[in-house]
Every structure is written in structure tokens, then in C-alpha cells.
Design a protein around this motif. Structure first.
Motif, PDB file in Angstrom:
ATOM      1  N   GLY A   1       0.826  -1.214   0.000  1.00 15.80           N
ATOM      2  CA  GLY A   1       0.000   0.000   0.000  1.00 15.80           C
ATOM      3  C   GLY A   1       0.859   1.262   0.000  1.00 15.80           C
ATOM      4  O   GLY A   1       0.573   2.227  -0.717  1.00 15.80           O
ATOM      5  N   ALA A   2       1.943   1.248   0.782  1.00 17.61           N
ATOM      6  CA  ALA A   2       2.847   2.403   0.816  1.00 17.61           C
ATOM      7  C   ALA A   2       3.514   2.599  -0.542  1.00 17.61           C
ATOM      8  O   ALA A   2       3.642   3.724  -1.029  1.00 17.61           O
ATOM      9  N   GLY A   3       3.925   1.502  -1.168  1.00 14.52           N
ATOM     10  CA  GLY A   3       4.546   1.599  -2.493  1.00 14.52           C
ATOM     11  C   GLY A   3       3.592   2.138  -3.540  1.00 14.52           C
ATOM     12  O   GLY A   3       3.974   2.962  -4.378  1.00 14.52           O
ATOM     13  N   VAL A   4       2.336   1.698  -3.500  1.00 15.79           N
ATOM     14  CA  VAL A   4       1.336   2.209  -4.437  1.00 15.79           C
ATOM     15  C   VAL A   4       1.122   3.703  -4.217  1.00 15.79           C
ATOM     16  O   VAL A   4       1.034   4.486  -5.168  1.00 15.79           O
ATOM     17  N   LEU A   5       1.050   4.123  -2.962  1.00 10.83           N
ATOM     18  CA  LEU A   5       0.862   5.542  -2.673  1.00 10.83           C
ATOM     19  C   LEU A   5       2.053   6.380  -3.126  1.00 10.83           C
ATOM     20  O   LEU A   5       1.879   7.489  -3.634  1.00 10.83           O
ATOM     21  N   VAL A   6       3.253   5.867  -2.956  1.00  7.43           N
ATOM     22  CA  VAL A   6       4.436   6.597  -3.439  1.00  7.43           C
ATOM     23  C   VAL A   6       4.385   6.707  -4.964  1.00  7.43           C
ATOM     24  O   VAL A   6       4.701   7.760  -5.531  1.00  7.43           O
ATOM     25  N   GLY A   7       3.967   5.641  -5.637  1.00  7.22           N
ATOM     26  CA  GLY A   7       3.825   5.695  -7.095  1.00  7.22           C
ATOM     27  C   GLY A   7       2.782   6.704  -7.538  1.00  7.22           C
ATOM     28  O   GLY A   7       2.998   7.462  -8.484  1.00  7.22           O
ATOM     29  N   LEU A   8       1.653   6.752  -6.854  1.00  5.62           N
ATOM     30  CA  LEU A   8       0.621   7.738  -7.176  1.00  5.62           C
ATOM     31  C   LEU A   8       1.096   9.154  -6.881  1.00  5.62           C
ATOM     32  O   LEU A   8       0.705  10.101  -7.572  1.00  5.62           O
ATOM     33  N   GLU A   9       1.940   9.284  -5.856  1.00  9.29           N
ATOM     34  CA  GLU A   9       2.485  10.590  -5.503  1.00  9.29           C
ATOM     35  C   GLU A   9       3.302  11.181  -6.647  1.00  9.29           C
ATOM     36  O   GLU A   9       3.295  12.394  -6.873  1.00  9.29           O
ATOM     37  N   LEU A  10       3.987  10.334  -7.380  1.00  8.77           N
ATOM     38  CA  LEU A  10       4.793  10.808  -8.503  1.00  8.77           C
ATOM     39  C   LEU A  10       3.931  11.464  -9.577  1.00  8.77           C
ATOM     40  O   LEU A  10       4.395  12.347 -10.289  1.00  8.77           O
ATOM     41  N   PHE A  11       2.676  11.051  -9.688  1.00  5.64           N
ATOM     42  CA  PHE A  11       1.782  11.630 -10.686  1.00  5.64           C
ATOM     43  C   PHE A  11       1.035  12.854 -10.177  1.00  5.64           C
ATOM     44  O   PHE A  11       0.584  13.670 -10.959  1.00  5.64           O
ATOM     45  N   SER A  12       0.876  12.969  -8.863  1.00  6.31           N
ATOM     46  CA  SER A  12       0.047  14.064  -8.330  1.00  6.31           C
ATOM     47  C   SER A  12       0.831  15.373  -8.185  1.00  6.31           C
ATOM     48  O   SER A  12       0.268  16.439  -8.322  1.00  6.31           O
ATOM     49  N   GLY A  13       2.102  15.316  -7.842  1.00  4.62           N
ATOM     50  CA  GLY A  13       2.885  16.533  -7.694  1.00  4.62           C
ATOM     51  C   GLY A  13       2.756  17.206  -6.344  1.00  4.62           C
ATOM     52  O   GLY A  13       3.274  18.289  -6.146  1.00  4.62           O
ATOM     53  N   THR A  14       2.044  16.605  -5.413  1.00  3.86           N
ATOM     54  CA  THR A  14       1.960  17.147  -4.058  1.00  3.86           C
ATOM     55  C   THR A  14       2.654  16.174  -3.118  1.00  3.86           C
ATOM     56  O   THR A  14       3.035  15.083  -3.506  1.00  3.86           O
ATOM     57  N   PHE A  15       2.793  16.570  -1.855  1.00  5.09           N
ATOM     58  CA  PHE A  15       3.435  15.689  -0.884  1.00  5.09           C
ATOM     59  C   PHE A  15       2.432  14.975   0.012  1.00  5.09           C
ATOM     60  O   PHE A  15       2.820  14.215   0.884  1.00  5.09           O
ATOM     61  N   TYR A  16       1.141  15.210  -0.166  1.00  2.91           N
ATOM     62  CA  TYR A  16       0.158  14.669   0.769  1.00  2.91           C
ATOM     63  C   TYR A  16       0.042  13.149   0.691  1.00  2.91           C
ATOM     64  O   TYR A  16      -0.080  12.483   1.728  1.00  2.91           O
ATOM     65  N   LEU A  17       0.083  12.573  -0.496  1.00  2.00           N
ATOM     66  CA  LEU A  17       0.051  11.113  -0.585  1.00  2.00           C
ATOM     67  C   LEU A  17       1.309  10.498   0.021  1.00  2.00           C
ATOM     68  O   LEU A  17       1.267   9.392   0.556  1.00  2.00           O
ATOM     69  N   LEU A  18       2.402  11.217  -0.044  1.00  2.00           N
ATOM     70  CA  LEU A  18       3.638  10.738   0.570  1.00  2.00           C
ATOM     71  C   LEU A  18       3.489  10.669   2.086  1.00  2.00           C
ATOM     72  O   LEU A  18       3.995   9.745   2.730  1.00  2.00           O
ATOM     73  N   MET A  19       2.779  11.617   2.670  1.00  2.00           N
ATOM     74  CA  MET A  19       2.560  11.609   4.119  1.00  2.00           C
ATOM     75  C   MET A  19       1.696  10.417   4.522  1.00  2.00           C
ATOM     76  O   MET A  19       1.930   9.785   5.552  1.00  2.00           O
ATOM     77  N   ILE A  20       0.710  10.090   3.705  1.00  2.00           N
ATOM     78  CA  ILE A  20      -0.120   8.913   3.988  1.00  2.00           C
ATOM     79  C   ILE A  20       0.703   7.642   3.801  1.00  2.00           C
ATOM     80  O   ILE A  20       0.562   6.674   4.556  1.00  2.00           O
ATOM     81  N   ALA A  21       1.616   7.641   2.824  1.00  2.00           N
ATOM     82  CA  ALA A  21       2.502   6.493   2.630  1.00  2.00           C
ATOM     83  C   ALA A  21       3.408   6.302   3.844  1.00  2.00           C
ATOM     84  O   ALA A  21       3.715   5.167   4.233  1.00  2.00           O
ATOM     85  N   ILE A  22       3.829   7.409   4.468  1.00  2.00           N
ATOM     86  CA  ILE A  22       4.617   7.294   5.702  1.00  2.00           C
ATOM     87  C   ILE A  22       3.783   6.635   6.782  1.00  2.00           C
ATOM     88  O   ILE A  22       4.276   5.793   7.542  1.00  2.00           O
ATOM     89  N   GLY A  23       2.502   6.983   6.853  1.00  2.00           N
ATOM     90  CA  GLY A  23       1.601   6.326   7.795  1.00  2.00           C
ATOM     91  C   GLY A  23       1.479   4.838   7.505  1.00  2.00           C
ATOM     92  O   GLY A  23       1.470   4.013   8.424  1.00  2.00           O
ATOM     93  N   PHE A  24       1.411   4.478   6.227  1.00  2.00           N
ATOM     94  CA  PHE A  24       1.365   3.063   5.862  1.00  2.00           C
ATOM     95  C   PHE A  24       2.653   2.360   6.276  1.00  2.00           C
ATOM     96  O   PHE A  24       2.641   1.212   6.724  1.00  2.00           O
TER      97      PHE A  24
END
Length: 140
Positions: A10-33
Motif C-alpha cells: 500500500g505504501a509503495g502504491v501511494l508513493v507511485g501515485l504521488e509521482l503523478f500528483s505533484g503534491t506531498f500529501y500522498l507521501l505523508m499517507i505512505a509514511i503512515g502506511f
């Protein structure tokens, strides 16, 4: 599949999606994962893993929001933003005014010119402050 593997995927998927979004918010959720994965490795039950993941993601998001990366810079509106319109800041010569308005030749075309608030109507060279349609708003 082990719980920690699910959290890591789940964290890896969120980091991958983060690359497309351009914000850091999905990265913060990935840290939670990632924190959820570490909690699963520590053999904490599923509700505990969810709680740790949620708390870590929320704290990371709040810290991001308070940092300089979470703040958006206040931009002027597009008609007054020199990054959007390259005419902003250019000079125009106004030979005569009639009731705070004039017509001038600028870039090979006739433009309507208006004075910005607080500027005196006197002939001379003015700087373009805004462009509203085919009107140039000028000031000193």
C-alpha cells in the motif's frame, strides 16, 4: 500474505501515485502506511496497526501543512501577473488623456488605456499594470 507486506505494498502504491500528483500529501499517507507495516512487524493486532498508521499519517500531514512546502504562495490574478502576461511591466507612451482614458498604439495595434486608481492623468510614459481584454491598465 503477511500484514506487513500488505502495508508495504500500500505504501509503495501511494508513493507511485504521488509521482503523478505533484503534491506531498500522498507521501505523508505512505509514511503512515510504513508505520503500519512496522507495527505489523512488531506483531500488534490489526486495530492497533490501523490506529498507528492513521495517527502517523495525520501528524505527518499536519507537519507538512505547517511547513513551507505546504503553503501556497499568494499569486496576483492572471490579468496582473507578469508570469502569465508578458505585457505587464512594459512601457507605453500616452500622448493625451480624455476623462481618464486614451487610445494608444502598442505592439502594432490600437489599445484602450485606462489609469490605475490614484494615478494622475498627464501625458507621458506609463507602465502596464494589468491587461483586461483589450484594455491596458497603466500606472507610473
Amino acid at each position: 500474505m503477511a500484514d506487513w507486506m500488505m502495508w508495504a505494498i500500500g505504501a509503495g502504491v501511494l508513493v507511485g501515485l504521488e509521482l503523478f500528483s505533484g503534491t506531498f500529501y500522498l507521501l505523508m499517507i505512505a509514511i503512515g502506511f510504513g508505520a503500519g507495516a512496522l507495527t505489523a512487524v512488531a506483531r500488534v493486532d490489526t486495530p492497533g496497526q490501523l490506529l498507528v498508521a492513521a495517527v502517523v499519517a495525520a501528524v505527518a500531514t499536519l507537519l507538512l501543512r505547517r511547513s513551507r512546502f505546504g503553503k501556497t504562495a499568494a499569486q496576483p490574478p492572471a490579468e496582473a501577473n507578469p508570469d502569465v502576461n508578458l505585457d505587464i511591466g512594459q512601457s507605453v507612451n500616452v500622448p493625451a488623456w480624455q476623462d481618464g482614458a486614451a487610445r494608444v498604439m502598442y505592439r502594432g495595434a490600437m489599445w484602450d488605456v485606462e489609469l490605475a486608481p490614484g494615478v494622475a492623468a498627464a501625458p507621458g510614459v506609463f507602465r502596464i499594470r494589468e491587461v483586461r481584454g483589450s484594455r491596458l491598465i497603466v500606472g507610473v
